[in-house]
Enzyme design. Structure first.
Site, PDB file in Angstrom:
ATOM      1  N   GLU A 114      -0.354  -9.520  -0.237  1.00  0.00           N
ATOM      2  CA  GLU A 114      -1.767  -9.864   0.010  1.00  0.00           C
ATOM      3  C   GLU A 114      -2.535  -9.973  -1.312  1.00  0.00           C
ATOM      4  O   GLU A 114      -3.422 -10.808  -1.454  1.00  0.00           O
ATOM      5  CB  GLU A 114      -2.396  -8.812   0.927  1.00  0.00           C
ATOM      6  CG  GLU A 114      -1.817  -8.884   2.338  1.00  0.00           C
ATOM      7  CD  GLU A 114      -2.213  -7.708   3.217  1.00  0.00           C
ATOM      8  OE1 GLU A 114      -2.225  -6.563   2.710  1.00  0.00           O
ATOM      9  OE2 GLU A 114      -2.498  -7.925   4.401  1.00  0.00           O
ATOM     10  N   ALA A 162       0.860  -1.179   0.000  1.00  0.00           N
ATOM     11  CA  ALA A 162       0.000   0.000   0.000  1.00  0.00           C
ATOM     12  C   ALA A 162       0.902   1.238   0.000  1.00  0.00           C
ATOM     13  O   ALA A 162       2.076   1.167   0.389  1.00  0.00           O
ATOM     14  CB  ALA A 162      -0.891  -0.022   1.234  1.00  0.00           C
ATOM     15  N   GLY A 169       0.580  -5.058   1.091  1.00  0.00           N
ATOM     16  CA  GLY A 169      -0.625  -5.195   0.268  1.00  0.00           C
ATOM     17  C   GLY A 169      -0.349  -5.893  -1.063  1.00  0.00           C
ATOM     18  O   GLY A 169      -1.264  -6.470  -1.659  1.00  0.00           O
ATOM     19  N   GLU A 213       4.539  -5.017   7.528  1.00  0.00           N
ATOM     20  CA  GLU A 213       3.697  -3.980   8.145  1.00  0.00           C
ATOM     21  C   GLU A 213       4.084  -3.646   9.589  1.00  0.00           C
ATOM     22  O   GLU A 213       4.045  -2.485   9.989  1.00  0.00           O
ATOM     23  CB  GLU A 213       2.220  -4.386   8.103  1.00  0.00           C
ATOM     24  CG  GLU A 213       1.553  -4.148   6.755  1.00  0.00           C
ATOM     25  CD  GLU A 213       1.671  -5.328   5.815  1.00  0.00           C
ATOM     26  OE1 GLU A 213       2.563  -6.185   6.019  1.00  0.00           O
ATOM     27  OE2 GLU A 213       0.885  -5.393   4.862  1.00  0.00           O
TER      28      GLU A 213
HETATM   29  N1  CO8 Z   1       4.568   3.184  -0.667  1.00  0.00           N
HETATM   30  C1  CO8 Z   1       4.937   4.357  -1.210  1.00  0.00           C
HETATM   31  N2  CO8 Z   1       6.075   4.503  -1.934  1.00  0.00           N
HETATM   32  C2  CO8 Z   1       6.872   3.427  -2.087  1.00  0.00           C
HETATM   33  C3  CO8 Z   1       6.540   2.174  -1.541  1.00  0.00           C
HETATM   34  C4  CO8 Z   1       5.303   2.075  -0.801  1.00  0.00           C
HETATM   35  N3  CO8 Z   1       4.858   0.909  -0.293  1.00  0.00           N
HETATM   36  N4  CO8 Z   1       7.518   1.285  -1.857  1.00  0.00           N
HETATM   37  C5  CO8 Z   1       8.406   1.964  -2.577  1.00  0.00           C
HETATM   38  N5  CO8 Z   1       8.036   3.250  -2.724  1.00  0.00           N
HETATM   39  C6  CO8 Z   1       8.750   4.326  -3.440  1.00  0.00           C
HETATM   40  C7  CO8 Z   1       9.942   4.817  -2.627  1.00  0.00           C
HETATM   41  O1  CO8 Z   1       9.539   5.742  -1.641  1.00  0.00           O
HETATM   42  C8  CO8 Z   1      10.790   5.428  -3.710  1.00  0.00           C
HETATM   43  O2  CO8 Z   1      10.264   6.683  -4.053  1.00  0.00           O
HETATM   44  P1  CO8 Z   1      11.257   7.931  -4.356  1.00  0.00           P
HETATM   45  O3  CO8 Z   1      12.049   7.489  -5.564  1.00  0.00           O
HETATM   46  O4  CO8 Z   1      10.326   9.061  -4.643  1.00  0.00           O
HETATM   47  O5  CO8 Z   1      12.116   8.085  -3.149  1.00  0.00           O
HETATM   48  C9  CO8 Z   1      10.550   4.508  -4.902  1.00  0.00           C
HETATM   49  O6  CO8 Z   1       9.342   3.811  -4.615  1.00  0.00           O
HETATM   50  C10 CO8 Z   1      11.663   3.493  -5.097  1.00  0.00           C
HETATM   51  O7  CO8 Z   1      11.838   2.780  -3.880  1.00  0.00           O
HETATM   52  P2  CO8 Z   1      13.254   2.615  -3.143  1.00  0.00           P
HETATM   53  O8  CO8 Z   1      14.174   3.721  -3.505  1.00  0.00           O
HETATM   54  O9  CO8 Z   1      12.976   2.398  -1.691  1.00  0.00           O
HETATM   55  O10 CO8 Z   1      13.777   1.271  -3.825  1.00  0.00           O
HETATM   56  P3  CO8 Z   1      14.816   0.236  -3.190  1.00  0.00           P
HETATM   57  O11 CO8 Z   1      15.138  -0.711  -4.297  1.00  0.00           O
HETATM   58  O12 CO8 Z   1      15.914   0.912  -2.490  1.00  0.00           O
HETATM   59  O13 CO8 Z   1      13.957  -0.560  -2.088  1.00  0.00           O
HETATM   60  C11 CO8 Z   1      12.031  -1.733  -1.241  1.00  0.00           C
HETATM   61  C12 CO8 Z   1      12.901  -1.400  -2.474  1.00  0.00           C
HETATM   62  C13 CO8 Z   1      12.815  -2.647  -0.299  1.00  0.00           C
HETATM   63  C14 CO8 Z   1      10.830  -2.492  -1.786  1.00  0.00           C
HETATM   64  C15 CO8 Z   1      11.621  -0.430  -0.518  1.00  0.00           C
HETATM   65  O14 CO8 Z   1      11.080   0.470  -1.458  1.00  0.00           O
HETATM   66  C16 CO8 Z   1      10.579  -0.633   0.549  1.00  0.00           C
HETATM   67  O15 CO8 Z   1      10.909  -1.127   1.634  1.00  0.00           O
HETATM   68  N6  CO8 Z   1       9.310  -0.253   0.271  1.00  0.00           N
HETATM   69  C17 CO8 Z   1       8.242  -0.343   1.227  1.00  0.00           C
HETATM   70  C18 CO8 Z   1       7.777  -1.773   1.370  1.00  0.00           C
HETATM   71  C19 CO8 Z   1       6.715  -1.881   2.425  1.00  0.00           C
HETATM   72  O16 CO8 Z   1       6.920  -1.610   3.590  1.00  0.00           O
HETATM   73  N7  CO8 Z   1       5.502  -2.319   2.005  1.00  0.00           N
HETATM   74  C20 CO8 Z   1       4.393  -2.472   2.897  1.00  0.00           C
HETATM   75  C21 CO8 Z   1       3.608  -1.215   2.958  1.00  0.00           C
HETATM   76  S1  CO8 Z   1       2.333  -1.278   4.184  1.00  0.00           S
HETATM   77  C22 CO8 Z   1       1.085  -2.124   3.432  1.00  0.00           C
HETATM   78  O17 CO8 Z   1       1.203  -2.592   2.332  1.00  0.00           O
HETATM   79  C23 CO8 Z   1      -0.181  -2.267   4.224  1.00  0.00           C
HETATM   80  C24 CO8 Z   1      -1.191  -3.057   3.480  1.00  0.00           C
HETATM   81  C25 CO8 Z   1      -2.479  -2.978   4.197  1.00  0.00           C
HETATM   82  C26 CO8 Z   1      -3.594  -3.458   3.289  1.00  0.00           C
HETATM   83  C27 CO8 Z   1      -4.110  -2.407   2.428  1.00  0.00           C
HETATM   84  C28 CO8 Z   1      -5.283  -1.820   3.072  1.00  0.00           C
HETATM   85  C29 CO8 Z   1      -5.009  -0.558   3.630  1.00  0.00           C
END
Ligand code: CO8
Length: 256
Positions: free
Chosen positions: A112, A64, A109, A132
């Site tokens: 999921e 998400a 998400g 999460e």
């Molecule tokens: N949300 C928003 N932006 C994101 C997300 C995300 N989940 N994942 C990546 N991005 C963005 C980064 O902020 C970055 O943006 P910018 O270039 O503007 O800084 C861009 O994508 C590229 O990402 P990274 O530079 O971080 O890329 P890396 O290769 O260094 O890292 C990762 C890749 C490991 C995947 C890293 O991006 C990361 O940890 N992302 C978040 C993963 C995460 O925590 N996901 C879970 C989110 S919570 C959730 O999903 C709740 C679900 C609940 C159900 C839905 C109902 C509400």
């Protein structure tokens, strides 16, 4: 016009590519809207039997949208979770086979989302996880329920409580994915699987899915009763007549 996805229909297969690689295909509200629209279209399209979801770039879906969720109130979070879980439920309830072709990160998400599909094929480079708890929330898109149903309580609790990511091979070992292939072979392997399914009677596949999905929410005797009713319904289809006649006549069935 679709802004977040590329939708390609070919014969009985619809392939949907989530196309926001810049944000690692994070699930924005706009993307969710578009996914709901796509499902509404698919619900009306009897021609399509198999739906393939995949992602552009290094993520399938990185979860998400954290920036979007950051300032949400509990009420807004509940509405967001509902909108997301409704989407996943629609895929489970639809009489088509959904395949997640997981090209890269499938987190939160995104994991999921893949869990709500019927079958998961993974690139060897993909990573899976429900991180999460590292963000102060729980997996609210069905993750606390569907992961355990697929891989068992022990492994699901470990993955959810640690928030750790696992690679594709480990995901296959625990039963989270069905098959792991090299990224360059992902499309071919997915199409091969889709075509194997499409050789069969789609009404029989649809009834099988209904029996599996609905049955797992029931106690065993009630689920067996449901299965029996759906089994009987198959005998009202042209496909049953064609499938069994083809067997007896020693020819390939020609399903409509
Ligand atoms: N949300 C928003 N932006 C994101 C997300 C995300 N989940 N994942 C990546 N991005 C963005 C980064 O902020 C970055 O943006 P910018 O270039 O503007 O800084 C861009 O994508 C590229 O990402 P990274 O530079 O971080 O890329 P890396 O290769 O260094 O890292 C990762 C890749 C490991 C995947 C890293 O991006 C990361 O940890 N992302 C978040 C993963 C995460 O925590 N996901 C879970 C989110 S919570 C959730 O999903 C709740 C679900 C609940 C159900 C839905 C109902 C509400």
């Amino acid at each position: 016009m679709k802004l977040k996805t590329i939708v390609e229909k070919q014969g009985r297969i619809c392939k949907i590519t989530f196309n926001e690689p810049k944000n690692l295909n994070a699930l924005s509200a706009a993307a969710l809207n578009e996914f709901h629209e796509i499902l509404s279209d698919l619900e009306q399209d009897d021609q399509i039997g198999v739906v393939i979801w995949t992602g552009q770039g290094k993520a399938f879906i990185a979860g998400a949208d954290i920036s979007y969720m950051r300032t949400m109130t509990p009420q807004e979070a509940a509405a967001y979770a509902k909108y997301t879980t409704d989407l996943y439920r629609r895929m489970e309830e639809m009489g088509k086979v959904f395949i997640a072709a997981v090209n890269g990160f499938a987190l939160g998400g995104g994991c999921e989302f893949a869990l709500a599909c019927d079958i998961r094929i993974s690139s060897s480079k993909a990573k899976f996880g429900l991180p999460e708890v590292s963000l102060g929330i729980l997996p609210g898109g069905g993750g606390t329920q569907r992961l355990a149903r697929l891989v068992g309580q022990g492994k699901a609790r470990e993955l959810i409580f640690t928030g750790e990511l696992i690679g594709a091979e480990e995901a296959k070992r625990i039963g989270l994915v069905n098959q792991v292939v090299e990224l360059e072979n992902l499309e071919e392997a997915t199409m091969e699987l889709a075509n194997k399914i499409l050789k069969n009677s789609l009404s029989a596949v649809r009834y099988s899915k209904e029996s599996i999905v609905t049955g797992q929410e029931l106690d065993l005797p009630t689920a067996i009763t449901l299965e029996k009713e759906l089994f009987a319904l198959c005998f009202a289809t042209e496909d049953q007549k064609e499938g069994m006649s083809a067997f007896v006549e020693k020819r390939k069935p020609n399903y409509k």
